[in-house]
Design a protein around this motif. Sequence first.
Motif, mmCIF file in Angstrom:
data_model
loop_
_atom_site.group_PDB
_atom_site.id
_atom_site.type_symbol
_atom_site.label_atom_id
_atom_site.label_comp_id
_atom_site.label_asym_id
_atom_site.label_seq_id
_atom_site.Cartn_x
_atom_site.Cartn_y
_atom_site.Cartn_z
ATOM 1 N N ALA A 190 -13.300 -31.741 -19.131
ATOM 2 C CA ALA A 190 -12.586 -32.913 -19.637
ATOM 3 C C ALA A 190 -12.674 -32.972 -21.153
ATOM 4 C CB ALA A 190 -13.187 -34.182 -19.043
ATOM 5 N N TYR A 191 -11.627 -33.528 -21.760
ATOM 6 C CA TYR A 191 -11.655 -33.695 -23.208
ATOM 7 C C TYR A 191 -10.611 -34.707 -23.648
ATOM 8 C CZ TYR A 191 -8.016 -30.082 -22.744
ATOM 9 O OH TYR A 191 -6.925 -29.346 -22.359
ATOM 10 N N THR A 192 -10.832 -35.221 -24.871
ATOM 11 C CA THR A 192 -9.832 -36.058 -25.516
ATOM 12 C C THR A 192 -8.785 -35.115 -26.088
ATOM 13 O OG1 THR A 192 -11.550 -37.644 -26.131
ATOM 14 C CG2 THR A 192 -9.453 -37.822 -27.279
ATOM 15 N N GLU A 193 -7.520 -35.364 -25.770
ATOM 16 C CA GLU A 193 -6.437 -34.480 -26.195
ATOM 17 C C GLU A 193 -6.223 -34.552 -27.701
ATOM 18 O OE1 GLU A 193 -4.514 -32.567 -24.168
ATOM 19 O OE2 GLU A 193 -5.150 -33.322 -22.215
ATOM 20 N N LEU A 194 -6.109 -33.387 -28.321
ATOM 21 C CA LEU A 194 -5.747 -33.323 -29.729
ATOM 22 C C LEU A 194 -4.286 -33.742 -29.844
ATOM 23 C CD1 LEU A 194 -6.298 -32.495 -32.650
ATOM 24 C CD2 LEU A 194 -5.720 -30.160 -32.020
ATOM 25 N N ASN A 195 -4.009 -34.761 -30.663
ATOM 26 C CA ASN A 195 -2.625 -35.233 -30.770
ATOM 27 C C ASN A 195 -2.082 -35.126 -32.193
ATOM 28 O OD1 ASN A 195 -4.196 -37.290 -31.767
ATOM 29 N ND2 ASN A 195 -3.243 -38.915 -30.581
ATOM 30 N N THR B 38 6.143 -29.356 -30.964
ATOM 31 C CA THR B 38 7.299 -30.230 -31.186
ATOM 32 C C THR B 38 7.119 -31.561 -30.458
ATOM 33 O OG1 THR B 38 8.761 -28.335 -31.469
ATOM 34 C CG2 THR B 38 9.804 -30.446 -30.936
ATOM 35 N N ALA B 39 6.624 -31.499 -29.240
ATOM 36 C CA ALA B 39 6.368 -32.734 -28.479
ATOM 37 C C ALA B 39 5.336 -33.593 -29.194
ATOM 38 C CB ALA B 39 5.910 -32.398 -27.065
ATOM 39 N N LEU B 40 4.298 -32.945 -29.748
ATOM 40 C CA LEU B 40 3.281 -33.706 -30.495
ATOM 41 C C LEU B 40 3.888 -34.359 -31.732
ATOM 42 C CD1 LEU B 40 0.147 -31.353 -30.427
ATOM 43 C CD2 LEU B 40 0.526 -33.433 -29.101
ATOM 44 N N LEU C 264 2.204 -38.468 -29.574
ATOM 45 C CA LEU C 264 1.394 -38.510 -28.363
ATOM 46 C C LEU C 264 0.314 -39.548 -28.597
ATOM 47 C CD1 LEU C 264 0.560 -37.263 -25.571
ATOM 48 C CD2 LEU C 264 -0.963 -35.754 -26.874
ATOM 49 N N PRO C 265 0.294 -40.599 -27.810
ATOM 50 C CA PRO C 265 -0.746 -41.605 -27.998
ATOM 51 C C PRO C 265 -2.115 -41.013 -27.662
ATOM 52 C CG PRO C 265 0.456 -42.021 -25.975
ATOM 53 C CD PRO C 265 1.151 -40.891 -26.668
ATOM 54 N N PRO C 266 -3.191 -41.675 -28.062
ATOM 55 C CA PRO C 266 -4.517 -41.173 -27.693
ATOM 56 C C PRO C 266 -4.591 -40.940 -26.189
ATOM 57 C CG PRO C 266 -4.707 -42.979 -29.243
ATOM 58 C CD PRO C 266 -3.253 -42.885 -28.865
ATOM 59 N N THR C 267 -4.951 -39.732 -25.824
ATOM 60 C CA THR C 267 -4.908 -39.310 -24.434
ATOM 61 C C THR C 267 -6.158 -38.520 -24.098
ATOM 62 O OG1 THR C 267 -2.515 -39.066 -24.682
ATOM 63 C CG2 THR C 267 -3.487 -38.047 -22.756
ATOM 64 N N GLY C 268 -6.598 -38.648 -22.890
ATOM 65 C CA GLY C 268 -7.720 -37.846 -22.408
ATOM 66 C C GLY C 268 -7.456 -37.470 -20.969
ATOM 67 N N GLY C 269 -8.143 -36.463 -20.538
ATOM 68 C CA GLY C 269 -7.954 -36.056 -19.157
ATOM 69 C C GLY C 269 -9.122 -35.230 -18.679
ATOM 70 N N TRP C 270 -9.171 -35.071 -17.381
ATOM 71 C CA TRP C 270 -10.210 -34.223 -16.810
ATOM 72 C C TRP C 270 -9.632 -33.489 -15.618
ATOM 73 C CZ3 TRP C 270 -12.380 -34.924 -11.877
ATOM 74 C CH2 TRP C 270 -11.982 -36.080 -11.226
ATOM 75 N N GLY C 271 -10.195 -32.340 -15.383
ATOM 76 C CA GLY C 271 -9.721 -31.529 -14.272
ATOM 77 C C GLY C 271 -10.857 -31.207 -13.323
ATOM 78 N N LEU C 272 -10.640 -31.500 -12.069
ATOM 79 C CA LEU C 272 -11.575 -31.117 -11.009
ATOM 80 C C LEU C 272 -10.724 -30.440 -9.957
ATOM 81 C CD1 LEU C 272 -14.298 -31.154 -9.501
ATOM 82 C CD2 LEU C 272 -13.661 -33.369 -8.610
ATOM 83 N N GLY C 273 -10.677 -29.129 -10.032
ATOM 84 C CA GLY C 273 -9.836 -28.388 -9.108
ATOM 85 C C GLY C 273 -10.349 -28.479 -7.683
ATOM 86 N N ILE C 274 -9.449 -28.718 -6.768
ATOM 87 C CA ILE C 274 -9.818 -28.775 -5.355
ATOM 88 C C ILE C 274 -10.381 -27.428 -4.922
ATOM 89 C CG2 ILE C 274 -7.543 -28.195 -4.436
ATOM 90 C CD1 ILE C 274 -9.886 -30.823 -2.939
ATOM 91 N N ASP C 275 -9.882 -26.351 -5.540
ATOM 92 C CA ASP C 275 -10.404 -25.024 -5.203
ATOM 93 C C ASP C 275 -11.863 -24.883 -5.623
ATOM 94 O OD1 ASP C 275 -9.744 -25.130 -7.880
ATOM 95 O OD2 ASP C 275 -8.391 -23.421 -7.835
#
Length: 150
Positions: free
Chosen positions: A59-64, A96-98, A102-113
């Motif tokens: 997980a991390y805070t997205e660089l925007n 280009t999208a950035l 991009l508002p302050p965003t964060g995410g995390w990944g927990l793969g089911i695999d």
Amino acid sequence: TARLLDTFVGEFLEDNITHPTFITEHPQIMSPLAKDHRSKPHLTERFELFVAGRELANAYTELNNPVVQYQRFLEQARQGQEGDDEAMVMDDSFVTALEHGLPPTGGWGLGIDRLTMFLANKNNIKEVLLFPAMKPTDEQLKIISSGAAR
């Protein structure tokens, strides 16, 4: 430098984790999509969750910031040309999208695999994939379990 650091972390830290552990504040060179840490130079706002020597979440805070992200993509592309097979490629559409915001965003990944690997006590992700074409053959499983293939 990033791959060497990653190798050291894997060898001396990750492989020795038995209890649930968070590894936090990764170096910038290991986290090209993560935002810089607010108060600690050269580190990022990122963590990974490890349990029994296995990574379960990242997980991390997205660089925007599009300028910083572009510079990091250029550095990653340079590393790729020097033979780093894990380096990211330039993603102009993402930059280009950035630029559009991009508002302050964060995410995390927990793969089911990965979670399935942990719960089934499997060491190879191919052993838990649902797609038969990607599952290892019996012969490949023998090689994997014997430790001969690395």
